[in-house]
Design a protein around this motif. Sequence first.
Motif, PDB file in Angstrom:
ATOM      1  N   LYS A 146       0.823  -1.203   0.000  1.00  0.00           N
ATOM      2  CA  LYS A 146       0.000   0.000   0.000  1.00  0.00           C
ATOM      3  C   LYS A 146       0.857   1.252   0.000  1.00  0.00           C
ATOM      4  CE  LYS A 146      -3.578   2.465   2.603  1.00  0.00           C
ATOM      5  NZ  LYS A 146      -4.450   2.460   3.816  1.00  0.00           N
ATOM      6  N   THR A 147       1.891   1.294   0.879  1.00  0.00           N
ATOM      7  CA  THR A 147       2.748   2.479   0.934  1.00  0.00           C
ATOM      8  C   THR A 147       3.527   2.650  -0.369  1.00  0.00           C
ATOM      9  OG1 THR A 147       4.559   1.227   1.961  1.00  0.00           O
ATOM     10  CG2 THR A 147       2.974   2.304   3.435  1.00  0.00           C
ATOM     11  N   ASP A 148       3.924   1.540  -0.980  1.00  0.00           N
ATOM     12  CA  ASP A 148       4.643   1.632  -2.254  1.00  0.00           C
ATOM     13  C   ASP A 148       3.741   2.139  -3.364  1.00  0.00           C
ATOM     14  OD1 ASP A 148       6.925   0.792  -1.053  1.00  0.00           O
ATOM     15  OD2 ASP A 148       7.007  -1.178  -1.990  1.00  0.00           O
ATOM     16  N   LEU A 149       2.492   1.695  -3.383  1.00  0.00           N
ATOM     17  CA  LEU A 149       1.550   2.191  -4.388  1.00  0.00           C
ATOM     18  C   LEU A 149       1.270   3.673  -4.206  1.00  0.00           C
ATOM     19  CD1 LEU A 149      -0.996  -0.778  -4.576  1.00  0.00           C
ATOM     20  CD2 LEU A 149       0.465   0.050  -6.431  1.00  0.00           C
ATOM     21  N   ILE A 150       1.170   4.096  -2.943  1.00  0.00           N
ATOM     22  CA  ILE A 150       0.964   5.518  -2.668  1.00  0.00           C
ATOM     23  C   ILE A 150       2.156   6.335  -3.162  1.00  0.00           C
ATOM     24  CG2 ILE A 150       0.784   7.238  -0.819  1.00  0.00           C
ATOM     25  CD1 ILE A 150      -0.850   5.180   0.769  1.00  0.00           C
ATOM     26  N   LEU A 151       3.373   5.824  -2.907  1.00  0.00           N
ATOM     27  CA  LEU A 151       4.576   6.527  -3.369  1.00  0.00           C
ATOM     28  C   LEU A 151       4.610   6.604  -4.889  1.00  0.00           C
ATOM     29  CD1 LEU A 151       7.304   7.850  -2.971  1.00  0.00           C
ATOM     30  CD2 LEU A 151       8.324   5.575  -2.740  1.00  0.00           C
ATOM     31  N   LEU A 152       4.265   5.522  -5.567  1.00  0.00           N
ATOM     32  CA  LEU A 152       4.239   5.536  -7.028  1.00  0.00           C
ATOM     33  C   LEU A 152       3.232   6.558  -7.536  1.00  0.00           C
ATOM     34  CD1 LEU A 152       5.250   4.332  -9.680  1.00  0.00           C
ATOM     35  CD2 LEU A 152       3.454   2.588  -9.488  1.00  0.00           C
ATOM     36  N   GLY A 153       2.085   6.653  -6.872  1.00  0.00           N
ATOM     37  CA  GLY A 153       1.087   7.648  -7.249  1.00  0.00           C
ATOM     38  C   GLY A 153       1.608   9.063  -7.071  1.00  0.00           C
ATOM     39  N   LYS A 154       2.339   9.308  -5.977  1.00  0.00           N
ATOM     40  CA  LYS A 154       2.925  10.630  -5.747  1.00  0.00           C
ATOM     41  C   LYS A 154       3.931  10.979  -6.841  1.00  0.00           C
ATOM     42  CE  LYS A 154       2.643  10.533  -0.662  1.00  0.00           C
ATOM     43  NZ  LYS A 154       3.451  10.501   0.591  1.00  0.00           N
ATOM     44  N   ILE A 155       4.755  10.004  -7.201  1.00  0.00           N
ATOM     45  CA  ILE A 155       5.768  10.229  -8.241  1.00  0.00           C
ATOM     46  C   ILE A 155       5.111  10.584  -9.569  1.00  0.00           C
ATOM     47  CG2 ILE A 155       7.547   9.094  -9.634  1.00  0.00           C
ATOM     48  CD1 ILE A 155       8.307   7.493  -7.134  1.00  0.00           C
ATOM     49  N   LEU A 156       4.072   9.840  -9.927  1.00  0.00           N
ATOM     50  CA  LEU A 156       3.383  10.103 -11.195  1.00  0.00           C
ATOM     51  C   LEU A 156       2.690  11.458 -11.183  1.00  0.00           C
ATOM     52  CD1 LEU A 156       1.866   6.576 -11.947  1.00  0.00           C
ATOM     53  CD2 LEU A 156       3.861   7.654 -12.996  1.00  0.00           C
ATOM     54  N   PHE A 157       2.121  11.835 -10.050  1.00  0.00           N
ATOM     55  CA  PHE A 157       1.468  13.140  -9.943  1.00  0.00           C
ATOM     56  C   PHE A 157       2.494  14.262 -10.110  1.00  0.00           C
ATOM     57  CE2 PHE A 157       0.192  16.821  -7.364  1.00  0.00           C
ATOM     58  CZ  PHE A 157      -1.023  17.130  -7.971  1.00  0.00           C
ATOM     59  N   CYS A 158       3.660  14.083  -9.476  1.00  0.00           N
ATOM     60  CA  CYS A 158       4.730  15.082  -9.577  1.00  0.00           C
ATOM     61  C   CYS A 158       5.216  15.212 -11.022  1.00  0.00           C
ATOM     62  CB  CYS A 158       5.874  14.695  -8.654  1.00  0.00           C
ATOM     63  SG  CYS A 158       7.136  15.962  -8.430  1.00  0.00           S
ATOM     64  N   LEU A 159       5.185  14.099 -11.766  1.00  0.00           N
ATOM     65  CA  LEU A 159       5.639  14.107 -13.159  1.00  0.00           C
ATOM     66  C   LEU A 159       4.622  14.756 -14.081  1.00  0.00           C
ATOM     67  CD1 LEU A 159       7.422  13.134 -15.585  1.00  0.00           C
ATOM     68  CD2 LEU A 159       6.147  10.977 -15.465  1.00  0.00           C
ATOM     69  N   MET A 160       3.343  14.473 -13.888  1.00  0.00           N
ATOM     70  CA  MET A 160       2.317  14.852 -14.858  1.00  0.00           C
ATOM     71  C   MET A 160       2.226  16.352 -15.081  1.00  0.00           C
ATOM     72  SD  MET A 160       0.964  12.276 -16.279  1.00  0.00           S
ATOM     73  CE  MET A 160       2.526  11.425 -16.194  1.00  0.00           C
ATOM     74  N   ILE A 161       2.462  17.150 -14.035  1.00  0.00           N
ATOM     75  CA  ILE A 161       2.283  18.599 -14.173  1.00  0.00           C
ATOM     76  C   ILE A 161       3.311  19.203 -15.138  1.00  0.00           C
ATOM     77  CG2 ILE A 161       2.186  20.798 -12.944  1.00  0.00           C
ATOM     78  CD1 ILE A 161       1.259  19.251 -10.472  1.00  0.00           C
ATOM     79  N   PRO A 162       4.626  19.059 -14.880  1.00  0.00           N
ATOM     80  CA  PRO A 162       5.568  19.628 -15.856  1.00  0.00           C
ATOM     81  C   PRO A 162       5.522  18.932 -17.206  1.00  0.00           C
ATOM     82  CG  PRO A 162       6.738  18.297 -14.220  1.00  0.00           C
ATOM     83  CD  PRO A 162       5.319  18.416 -13.745  1.00  0.00           C
ATOM     84  N   LEU A 163       5.280  17.613 -17.202  1.00  0.00           N
ATOM     85  CA  LEU A 163       5.242  16.879 -18.467  1.00  0.00           C
ATOM     86  C   LEU A 163       4.126  17.399 -19.361  1.00  0.00           C
ATOM     87  CD1 LEU A 163       6.550  14.473 -19.973  1.00  0.00           C
ATOM     88  CD2 LEU A 163       4.741  13.035 -19.015  1.00  0.00           C
ATOM     89  N   GLY A 164       2.981  17.709 -18.767  1.00  0.00           N
ATOM     90  CA  GLY A 164       1.857  18.218 -19.548  1.00  0.00           C
ATOM     91  C   GLY A 164       2.184  19.527 -20.237  1.00  0.00           C
ATOM     92  N   PHE A 165       2.798  20.460 -19.496  1.00  0.00           N
ATOM     93  CA  PHE A 165       3.139  21.757 -20.086  1.00  0.00           C
ATOM     94  C   PHE A 165       4.204  21.614 -21.176  1.00  0.00           C
ATOM     95  CE2 PHE A 165       1.434  23.385 -15.990  1.00  0.00           C
ATOM     96  CZ  PHE A 165       0.490  24.250 -16.513  1.00  0.00           C
ATOM     97  N   ILE A 166       5.156  20.710 -20.982  1.00  0.00           N
ATOM     98  CA  ILE A 166       6.226  20.538 -21.963  1.00  0.00           C
ATOM     99  C   ILE A 166       5.688  19.889 -23.241  1.00  0.00           C
ATOM    100  CG2 ILE A 166       8.366  19.273 -22.418  1.00  0.00           C
ATOM    101  CD1 ILE A 166       9.019  19.795 -19.413  1.00  0.00           C
TER     102      ILE A 166
END
Length: 395
Positions: A146-166
Amino acid sequence: MHTNKSFSDRIDWPLAFILFLFFAVSLIAISSAQTSGQYLTNFVPRQALFYFISICMIGVLMYFDPEQYKKMAYYLYGLGIFLLIVLMVSPDGPGQIAEPVNGAKAWFHTPFVNIQPAEFMKTFYILALAKMISSHHEKNLLKTMKTDLILLGKILFCLMIPLGFILLQPDLGTALVFIAITLALTVVSGITWKIIAPSFGGVAIIGALLLWMTLYMQDFLSSAFGLKPYMFERIYTWLDPYSYAESGGYNLIAAMNAIGSGEVFGKGYQGRQVYVPENHTDFIFTVISEDFGFVGASAVIILFFMLIYHLTRITLQFKDTFSTYVCAGIIAMITFHVFQNIGMTIQLLPITGIPLPFISYGGSSLIGNMLAIGIVFSMKFHHRNYMFGNDKELD
């Protein structure tokens, strides 16, 4: 107790020497590239100025220790996002501050220098991701699925914002750099392979499917996702450049001809005969290969290997997770840049607008990479070698 070192001993002189070698290679290659007559501007003094600015910046960066970078990480990430948003909403007509270059709205144009916010966002993103991962582990001492899935979700969320603008710019090459950084930090973050393996497998399947659709379902991709014809052409010219020799395949054919013509020892400094567009920036490796042949090109690759090896050694010295993740992200960023830039000149990978780190001409690219290296200098400078296995590393 820790062992005290003098100010001079705390500076990473081997890393400084490697950067000096890159400085020399960069000026020699850019000087030779200019003999093609593509531009009337002398880029050598400008590149030297960018290096000088970068050295001054590193001096400032060394003032801060890793704990301070950790505190600033999210603020710098927010600053990077803010700059990308401002870039998107800035006027982009002819002569305007955000006029597109080669179809990408990626630069602020000023009277002195063009600024590409995404180059600085890479390092800001690494800092934010490193803080997110280290803070997550500090709060979750007991690892579970569960904690690993939460961390993976955080990582993807952190990526999506700059990736979208680029991707909106659009700048596929820079977007791939962000993805490479994310994949590397995900691997070293401690997430179980029971999650990573199927996730990476899914990404690989999606990538293969998109490549197949690019080749056989262009109309669907254009209508469904608004992809432009030039995006498809990059794949076609990569797979079969000679069928597009008069258009999109010209650069790749010229790059391969230039590299091949250098043979073993090259034609000598400024001995080039093959015209390669943008040879002082994205295609600087073709200049080195044609002038100095296989020997010169291999020497440059070995120099990058020395840099990455040295950064890896530094990373293994750290015991605090934040510094370790930051250095791992920087290694991934530089490694992908080198692999992609050299790979695109020999038809190993599609052509993207990714410069060769520390060698290609460009203020934003050079200063952005030196920003990352400056943080490594700082972390090494403030690093302490403690006796008796004490894990505490920072003052």
